[in-house]
Design an enzyme around this catalytic site. Structure first.
Site, PDB file in Angstrom:
ATOM      1  CE1 TYR A 117      32.714 -41.134   6.320  1.00 44.34           C
ATOM      2  CE2 TYR A 117      30.564 -40.221   5.792  1.00 44.34           C
ATOM      3  CZ  TYR A 117      31.935 -40.088   5.854  1.00 44.34           C
ATOM      4  OH  TYR A 117      32.518 -38.910   5.436  1.00 44.34           O
ATOM      5  NE  ARG A 122      30.691 -38.644   8.957  1.00 42.10           N
ATOM      6  CZ  ARG A 122      29.374 -38.774   8.839  1.00 42.10           C
ATOM      7  NH1 ARG A 122      28.797 -39.926   9.127  1.00 42.10           N
ATOM      8  NH2 ARG A 122      28.635 -37.758   8.441  1.00 42.10           N
ATOM      9  CG  ASP A 123      34.880 -35.107   6.304  1.00 38.90           C
ATOM     10  OD1 ASP A 123      35.874 -35.531   5.702  1.00 38.90           O
ATOM     11  OD2 ASP A 123      34.091 -34.283   5.800  1.00 38.90           O
ATOM     12  CB  SER A 129      31.320 -35.874   5.383  1.00 35.32           C
ATOM     13  OG  SER A 129      30.676 -35.908   4.131  1.00 35.32           O
ATOM     14  CG  ASP A 168      37.403 -39.866   3.193  1.00 36.01           C
ATOM     15  OD1 ASP A 168      37.707 -40.592   2.241  1.00 36.01           O
ATOM     16  OD2 ASP A 168      36.615 -38.907   3.094  1.00 36.01           O
ATOM     17  CG  ASP A 350      30.771 -35.493  -3.393  1.00 38.69           C
ATOM     18  OD1 ASP A 350      30.590 -36.663  -3.023  1.00 38.69           O
ATOM     19  OD2 ASP A 350      30.975 -35.182  -4.583  1.00 38.69           O
TER      20      ASP A 350
HETATM   21  C1  BGC Z   1      27.889 -37.942   3.422  1.00 41.20           C
HETATM   22  C2  BGC Z   1      26.940 -38.979   3.951  1.00 41.20           C
HETATM   23  C3  BGC Z   1      26.271 -39.691   2.799  1.00 41.20           C
HETATM   24  C4  BGC Z   1      27.301 -40.220   1.841  1.00 41.20           C
HETATM   25  C5  BGC Z   1      26.685 -40.860   0.620  1.00 41.20           C
HETATM   26  C6  BGC Z   1      28.849 -38.558   2.447  1.00 41.20           C
HETATM   27  O1  BGC Z   1      29.636 -37.562   1.882  1.00 41.20           O
HETATM   28  O2  BGC Z   1      28.569 -37.342   4.483  1.00 41.20           O
HETATM   29  O3  BGC Z   1      25.987 -38.364   4.760  1.00 41.20           O
HETATM   30  O4  BGC Z   1      25.460 -40.724   3.261  1.00 41.20           O
HETATM   31  O5  BGC Z   1      28.155 -39.197   1.411  1.00 41.20           O
HETATM   32  O6  BGC Z   1      26.048 -39.920  -0.173  1.00 41.20           O
END
Ligand code: BGC
Length: 395
Positions: A117, A122-123, A129, A168, A350
């Protein structure tokens, strides 16, 4: 898990039940002691053979949480969460450092779940995120993120790994193509995921590519384009044989088989025939088969015990009142679903509810989002306790 295009808002949910597999295993047979190379057959369900590992990072987070609890009953219940298998998120370059300690106590009969990830940009359809790499930093993604992970997996041929590829990302390209951020990221997402699939195609690995959830790609208009997007990237990667399929409901809230579905009363429900994850898996698998993509799924049941909490299907941030769901198991009752897993480590946020933060996303300020909440990935003790109290089955 983020969601969706505006027209594509809701999602199915339901209750959870089903026996689970919480019996702790002693990490007596540490990885170093596993004597032979692991070869995973991606034409089979490896979760029938291997148990999703209760990794050391989540274990430590939970153990710290337990220390803060005074109520004896709750404390004892919380302690059991440490033994639940979950995925470890390698969510930036620095966190690749979590790999070695996680492998160190990996018993031979366990499989280590890792989330890949860190895509550039990203996101792209949300803020909570947003990652460390800019949309035009694909080279860094390859050389500073994927390549080092490949090297680590190669250095541990006697250990088994289940990889969840880029939550995502491809779903966003399907439903959020109108956003300039997702347009910008399109090339990096497609080439980045293809590079990941190709490079991580190692004998001791099985891969599942993220496919959102029933309220995202499950809409009638999205099933085919969604399947085609995954298939396109997979074929561009040379159809790597260790790809087993896809992942649904990652960090999500949908129930597995609630009927008729949490959002089945919504005015637009007639446009979505996937009102729970079980139906989504059944229908999306069929679409994938047609498109030419391996069609077995893993489904996140980490936080989906309680339904009726979200105002809208697309609400994704720290949903208030949620509970831990079914523990990881390969007994899903559906051949196409390899396993229920804990994808999102319950207790990690989140997204922040701090409106002044750079990564503040308004979804985390909605009435159905828990407040206060820290930055994505950070621990929220109060939220963890709620998940525990609302767990089904109970701990
Ligand atoms: C975050 C990550 C995190 C993951 C698990 C994601 O929403 O962006 O940084 O490691 O959730 O908690």
């Amino acid at each position: 898990m983020k969601v969706t295009a505006a027209s594509v808002a809701a999602l199915a949910a339901g209750a959870v039940a089903a026996p689970s597999n919480t019996t702790p295993r002693s990490p007596s047979k540490a990885a170093a002691a596993c004597s032979s190379a692991v070869t995973l057959d991606a034409s089979t369900n490896v979760f029938k053979k291997y148990k999703l590992h209760a990794n050391t990072f989540y274990r430590e987070e939970v153990n710290k949480a337990v220390e803060q609890i005074t109520d004896a009953t709750l404390k004892a219940q919380a302690a059991k969460v440490a033994d639940v298998g979950s995925f470890l998120w390698l969510d930036n370059i620095a966190n690749i450092a979590k790999f070695d300690p996680a492998v160190e106590d990996l018993p031979c009969e366990d499989i280590l779940g890792l989330v890949i990830y860190d895509l550039p940009g990203r996101d792209c359809a949300a803020k909570a995120s947003n990652g460390e790499l800019k949309y035009n930093e694909l080279d860094r993604y390859k050389t500073e993120y994927i390549d080092p992970i490949v090297a680590k997996i190669k250095a541990n041929p006697n250990s088994a790994f289940a990889l969840l590829i880029e939550p995502d990302s491809l779903p966003n390209l399907v439903t959020n193509a109108d956003l300039s951020t997702c347009q910008e990221s399109k090339t990096a997402y497609e080439e980045g995921v293809a590079y990941a699939l190709k490079s991580l195609n190692l004998p001791n690995v099985v891969m599942y590519v993220d496919a959102g959830h029933g309220g995202w790609l499950g809409w009638d208009a999205n099933l085919k384009p969604g399947a085609e997007e995954l298939a396109k990237v997979y074929k561009n990667a040379g159809s790597p044989k260790q790809v087993r399929g896809y992942a649904t409901n990652i960090a999500g809230w949908n129930a597995w088989d609630e009927e008729p579905g949490e959002f089945s009363d919504a005015s637009d429900a007639k446009y979505n025939s996937c009102q729970n994850e079980k139906t989504y898996v059944t229908k999306f698998s069929a679409a994938l088969k047609t498109a030419g993509f391996p069609n077995h799924a893993i489904v996140d049941t980490g936080r989906n015990a309680v339904t009726g909490l979200r105002e809208e299907w697309g609400d994704w941030c720290n949903v208030k009142g949620a509970g831990f769901g079914v523990r990881p198991t390969a007994d899903t009752g559906l051949e196409l679903a390899d396993a229920f897993v804990w994808g999102k480590p319950g207790g990690e946020s989140d997204g922040t509810s701090d409106e002044s933060a750079t990564r503040y996303d308004s979804f985390c300020g909605k009435p159905d989002a828990y407040k206060p909440s820290p930055e994505a990935g950070e621990w929220n003790q109060a939220y963890f306790l709620d998940l525990l109290k609302n767990a089904k089955p109970q701990f």
